[in-house]
Design a protein around this motif. Structure first.
Motif, short mmCIF file in Angstrom:
data_model
loop_
_atom_site.label_atom_id
_atom_site.label_comp_id
_atom_site.label_asym_id
_atom_site.label_seq_id
_atom_site.Cartn_x
_atom_site.Cartn_y
_atom_site.Cartn_z
N PHE A 147 2.09 -9.95 -1.90
CA PHE A 147 1.73 -9.74 -3.29
C PHE A 147 2.84 -10.24 -4.22
CE2 PHE A 147 -2.00 -6.83 -4.30
CZ PHE A 147 -2.67 -7.11 -3.12
N LEU A 148 4.09 -9.89 -3.91
CA LEU A 148 5.21 -10.29 -4.76
C LEU A 148 5.41 -11.81 -4.74
CD1 LEU A 148 7.80 -7.47 -3.92
CD2 LEU A 148 6.29 -7.63 -5.91
N GLU A 149 5.35 -12.39 -3.56
CA GLU A 149 5.54 -13.83 -3.45
C GLU A 149 4.39 -14.59 -4.12
OE1 GLU A 149 6.04 -14.76 0.65
OE2 GLU A 149 7.92 -13.64 0.86
N PHE A 150 3.20 -14.06 -3.97
CA PHE A 150 2.04 -14.73 -4.58
C PHE A 150 2.13 -14.68 -6.10
CE2 PHE A 150 -2.38 -15.04 -6.00
CZ PHE A 150 -2.81 -16.16 -5.28
N ASP A 151 2.59 -13.57 -6.66
CA ASP A 151 2.71 -13.47 -8.12
C ASP A 151 3.75 -14.45 -8.64
OD1 ASP A 151 1.85 -11.93 -10.53
OD2 ASP A 151 4.00 -11.50 -10.63
N LYS A 152 4.85 -14.60 -7.90
CA LYS A 152 5.85 -15.61 -8.28
C LYS A 152 5.27 -17.01 -8.15
CE LYS A 152 10.60 -17.01 -7.28
NZ LYS A 152 11.79 -16.78 -6.41
N HIS A 153 4.45 -17.21 -7.14
CA HIS A 153 3.79 -18.49 -6.91
C HIS A 153 2.92 -18.89 -8.09
CE1 HIS A 153 1.43 -21.56 -4.79
NE2 HIS A 153 0.33 -20.88 -5.04
N GLU B 46 9.13 -6.78 -9.54
CA GLU B 46 8.41 -5.52 -9.37
C GLU B 46 8.82 -4.45 -10.37
OE1 GLU B 46 11.69 -5.65 -6.18
OE2 GLU B 46 10.27 -7.01 -7.17
N LYS B 47 9.91 -4.70 -11.14
CA LYS B 47 10.39 -3.73 -12.13
C LYS B 47 9.95 -4.07 -13.55
CE LYS B 47 12.79 -1.34 -9.11
NZ LYS B 47 12.44 0.06 -8.75
N GLN B 48 9.17 -5.11 -13.70
CA GLN B 48 8.72 -5.53 -15.02
C GLN B 48 7.68 -4.56 -15.58
OE1 GLN B 48 10.08 -8.06 -16.65
NE2 GLN B 48 11.30 -8.84 -14.95
N MET B 49 7.38 -4.72 -16.88
CA MET B 49 6.41 -3.84 -17.53
C MET B 49 5.08 -3.81 -16.78
SD MET B 49 6.84 -4.32 -21.63
CE MET B 49 7.15 -6.07 -21.63
N ILE B 50 4.56 -4.99 -16.51
CA ILE B 50 3.36 -5.12 -15.66
C ILE B 50 3.86 -5.59 -14.30
CG2 ILE B 50 1.14 -6.24 -15.34
CD1 ILE B 50 1.22 -4.33 -17.69
N SER B 51 3.74 -4.73 -13.32
CA SER B 51 4.33 -5.00 -12.00
C SER B 51 3.27 -5.50 -11.03
CB SER B 51 4.98 -3.73 -11.44
OG SER B 51 5.42 -3.93 -10.11
N PRO B 52 3.64 -6.48 -10.17
CA PRO B 52 2.72 -6.93 -9.12
C PRO B 52 2.88 -6.13 -7.82
CG PRO B 52 4.60 -8.38 -9.17
CD PRO B 52 4.84 -7.35 -10.25
N LEU B 53 3.78 -5.16 -7.82
CA LEU B 53 4.03 -4.39 -6.60
C LEU B 53 2.80 -3.56 -6.23
CD1 LEU B 53 6.14 -3.42 -4.48
CD2 LEU B 53 6.65 -1.52 -6.04
N PRO B 54 2.26 -3.75 -5.03
CA PRO B 54 1.05 -3.00 -4.65
C PRO B 54 1.40 -1.61 -4.12
CG PRO B 54 1.62 -4.52 -2.91
CD PRO B 54 2.62 -4.75 -4.00
N ASP B 55 0.49 -0.71 -4.31
CA ASP B 55 0.56 0.62 -3.70
C ASP B 55 -0.10 0.51 -2.32
OD1 ASP B 55 1.52 3.19 -4.31
OD2 ASP B 55 -0.54 3.92 -4.38
N ILE B 56 0.55 0.98 -1.26
CA ILE B 56 0.04 0.80 0.10
C ILE B 56 -0.38 2.15 0.69
CG2 ILE B 56 0.54 -0.03 2.43
CD1 ILE B 56 0.56 -2.25 0.40
N ARG B 57 -1.58 2.17 1.26
CA ARG B 57 -2.05 3.36 1.98
C ARG B 57 -2.67 2.91 3.30
NH1 ARG B 57 -4.15 7.97 -2.29
NH2 ARG B 57 -2.38 7.77 -3.70
N LYS B 58 -2.43 3.71 4.31
CA LYS B 58 -2.90 3.37 5.66
C LYS B 58 -3.57 4.58 6.28
CE LYS B 58 -1.09 1.89 10.19
NZ LYS B 58 0.13 1.50 10.93
N VAL B 59 -4.68 4.35 7.00
CA VAL B 59 -5.41 5.43 7.64
C VAL B 59 -5.97 4.94 8.97
CG1 VAL B 59 -7.57 4.86 6.47
CG2 VAL B 59 -7.21 7.18 7.32
N THR B 60 -5.95 5.84 9.94
CA THR B 60 -6.59 5.55 11.22
C THR B 60 -8.03 6.05 11.16
OG1 THR B 60 -4.50 5.77 12.40
CG2 THR B 60 -6.53 5.97 13.69
N LEU B 61 -8.96 5.16 11.41
CA LEU B 61 -10.38 5.49 11.27
C LEU B 61 -10.83 6.47 12.34
CD1 LEU B 61 -11.78 1.96 10.44
CD2 LEU B 61 -11.33 3.83 8.84
N GLN B 62 -11.72 7.34 11.93
CA GLN B 62 -12.26 8.35 12.84
C GLN B 62 -13.79 8.23 12.88
OE1 GLN B 62 -10.73 12.13 11.55
NE2 GLN B 62 -8.59 11.45 11.60
N ALA B 63 -14.38 9.00 13.78
CA ALA B 63 -15.83 8.88 14.01
C ALA B 63 -16.64 9.27 12.79
CB ALA B 63 -16.25 9.74 15.21
#
Length: 552
Positions: free
Chosen positions: A95-101, A432-449
């Motif tokens: 995400f950060l590299e792509f925003d700089k790109h 990532e410290k700018q007013m509008i930040s490209p830093l993503p929020d990350i969440r991870k979950v293991t799927l259940q039945a």
């Protein structure tokens, strides 16, 4: 009607796909907005045992969202950390590299093409190439290109040879100020110009007087400009020829009779000369009047230019005062517009990576991913709003402010996004410290039945319905038959969801008037989850397991 259509565009663009592990449906609708600015990804095989789904909600234009859908998945796939198996770190880095790109010149050029804007540099290159081509062309070919016959060259040259006719025109079209760009006239050049004008006037008077006097007999005193009555001039005296000697006697006899006639003709010639001089002087005076009138017009134009400059200076002072009052650094950060794609436009991005039985979600902005676990909504992303404590602290530290209506510097009503680089100009801070930040929020979950499906959608849905309301809307239809017979397809559910969220008109606060994009991924537990199937509600401990993996 401002930013909205007079009637909503209800056309829905939908597609479905299926693998052994899941079935997915996706749809988009423009709604009341003037254009569809959303984009999305549904990639069944990003790599081995890995799929990618993404929703990109554009603002200020559709180009950044479209560019994300075309290039961000591959950017993630090629990330070093992702290749090494660290999906969470790989998403953050990508995400950060792509925003700089997005700030690279070649990318901006591509964004301009997507936005339908011409690249000024490309226009300059084409114009320069055309000028170089025309400069090397023969004059006949150049005239033919512009519909002129080669014979017109001769007429142009003849006109150019008439210097007496062209010189006044040239003199009037010369600039009143020197070419060095200063506002003060060059005194030396001006005096030379006036002296030249006087000489031209004197030459004209002399030429006209000489031409007019050519019909008047010159006095035979040896001081004429040329041959008078056939006499030969030597050393200032008139030498009589033999023919003159023979006729001298006859002429002497007529002197007495001609004296009166000569006096009469002399007086009449004086009168004519006086009249001619008056006419010539009147012509010169009329030319002086014309030039004075021309100078007066130039002075008026200069006065108008000075007034316009004064007004521009006053406008600039008023703008400076407005910036001081508002407290926002408009010069540095600006407001969203259509000036440059990627700077005055951007998009939110929510991306879900499904690998084996793990689901990793990266989110920047206010789009959202929700998992249905046991028919309960489990948020796998966090909306990034400027008024939130963590976001507000970063915005203020970067030099911005949040207005009362929850907008950054009065512009965006979200605090993280890709693009929008007019808000990322603080040189002392990392991206990532700018007013509008490209830093993503990350969440991870293991799927259940009991995890039956997950949803990715833009805020056009979440501004109308809560996460739980959307999960209930989908679950209800998955568990019953379609009114027209058969089972509900995922795209049919999404299309009905759009109709339910659409505002009846635009008279409200904008809720239900936005673009809408939604993806539903229905899981096949037999091929995705290895644990035993057992229905139960989501406990607080399980919910806490889905909190952010990385805040930095």
């Amino acid at each position: 009607m401002g930013a909205y259509l007079s009637e909503p565009n209800l056309v829905k663009t939908s597609e479905e796909g299926k693998t052994e592990r899941f079935t997915f449906g996706v749809s988009s609708m423009q709604g009341w907005r003037l254009a569809q600015e959303d984009s999305h990804n549904c990639i069944e095989e990003l790599d081995e045992n890995t799929s990618l789904f993404g929703v990109y909600d554009g603002h200020g234009g559709a180009e950044v969202a479209q560019y994300c859908s075309q290039h961000l998945p591959e950017f993630i796939k090629q990330n070093k950390s992702y290749k090494e198996g660290d999906v969470e770190k790989g998403l953050i880095s990508a995400f950060l590299e792509f925003d700089k790109h997005l700030t690279e010149k070649k990318v901006i050029t591509e964004l301009k093409k997507m936005a339908g804007l011409e690249d000024p540099e490309e226009e300059d290159d084409e114009e320069t190439e055309l000028l170089n081509e025309e400069a090397s062309m023969p004059i006949a070919d150049l005239l033919a290109r512009f519909g002129q016959a080669p014979s017109s060259i001769r007429s142009i040259r003849k006109k150019a040879d008439k210097k007496d006719l062209l010189s006044p025109m040239i003199r009037k079209t010369q600039p009143r100020f020197p070419s060095n760009g200063s506002n003060e006239p060059d005194i030396e050049e001006e005096s030379e110009e006036k002296e030249g004008e006087k000489n031209i006037k004197n030459d004209k008077i002399s030429a006209k007087l000489e031409m007019d006097d050519s019909d008047v007999p010159k006095e035979q005193n040896g001081k004429g400009d040329g041959n008078v009555n056939g006499d030969v001039i030597e050393n200032g005296d008139i030498k009589e020829t033999e023919e003159d000697e023979e006729t001298k006697d006859d002429s002497n006899n007529e002197v007495t009779n001609n004296e009166e006639n000569q006096q009469t003709s002399s007086s009449s010639s004086d009168i004519k000369n006086t009249e001619r001089r008056d006419v010539v002087l009147d012509d010169v005076d009329s030319e002086d009047d014309d030039e004075e009138e021309y100078d007066a017009e130039e002075d008026e134009e200069d006065d108008d230019d000075e007034e316009e400059e004064d007004e521009d200076e006053e406008d600039e002072e008023e703008d400076e005062e407005e910036k001081e009052v508002s407290g926002s650094n408009v010069e540095d950060y600006g407001f969203p517009g259509r000036e440059e794609p990627g700077s005055d436009s951007g998009c939110t991005a929510v991306v879900a990576i499904l690998r084996d039985n793990e689901l990793v979600v990266a989110n920047a902005g206010d789009s959202r991913c929700v998992l249905s676990r046991g028919s309960n909504a489990l948020d796998l992303s966090l909306d990034h709003k400027p008024e939130d404590d963590e976001e507000l602290e970063r915005i203020v530290y970067a030099g911005g402010k949040v207005t009362e209506d929850g907008r950054v510097n009065g512009g965006l009503n979200l605090s993280r996004a890709l693009g929008d680089h007019c808000y990322k100009q603080n040189k002392s801070l990392a991206l990532e410290k700018q007013m509008i930040s490209p830093l993503p929020d990350i969440r991870k979950v293991t799927l259940q039945a009991e995890d039956s499906f997950f949803i990715l959608a833009c805020d056009g849905i979440w501004n109308v319905l809560s996460s739980q309301e959307v999960v209930d809307f989908v679950s209800e239809r998955l568990n019953q038959d379609h009114p027209e017979g058969g089972t509900w397809t995922l795209t049919a559910i999404i299309e009905e969801l759009f109709d339910a969220c659409l505002a009846p008109d635009t008279s409200g606060d904008g809720t239900g008037c936005d673009n809408m994009t939604c993806i539903i991924v229905q899981l096949n537990h037999d091929n995705t989850v290895t644990i035993a199937s057992k229905k139960r509600k989501v406990s607080e401990s399980e919910d806490s397991d889905c909190k952010r993996v990385c805040k930095e």
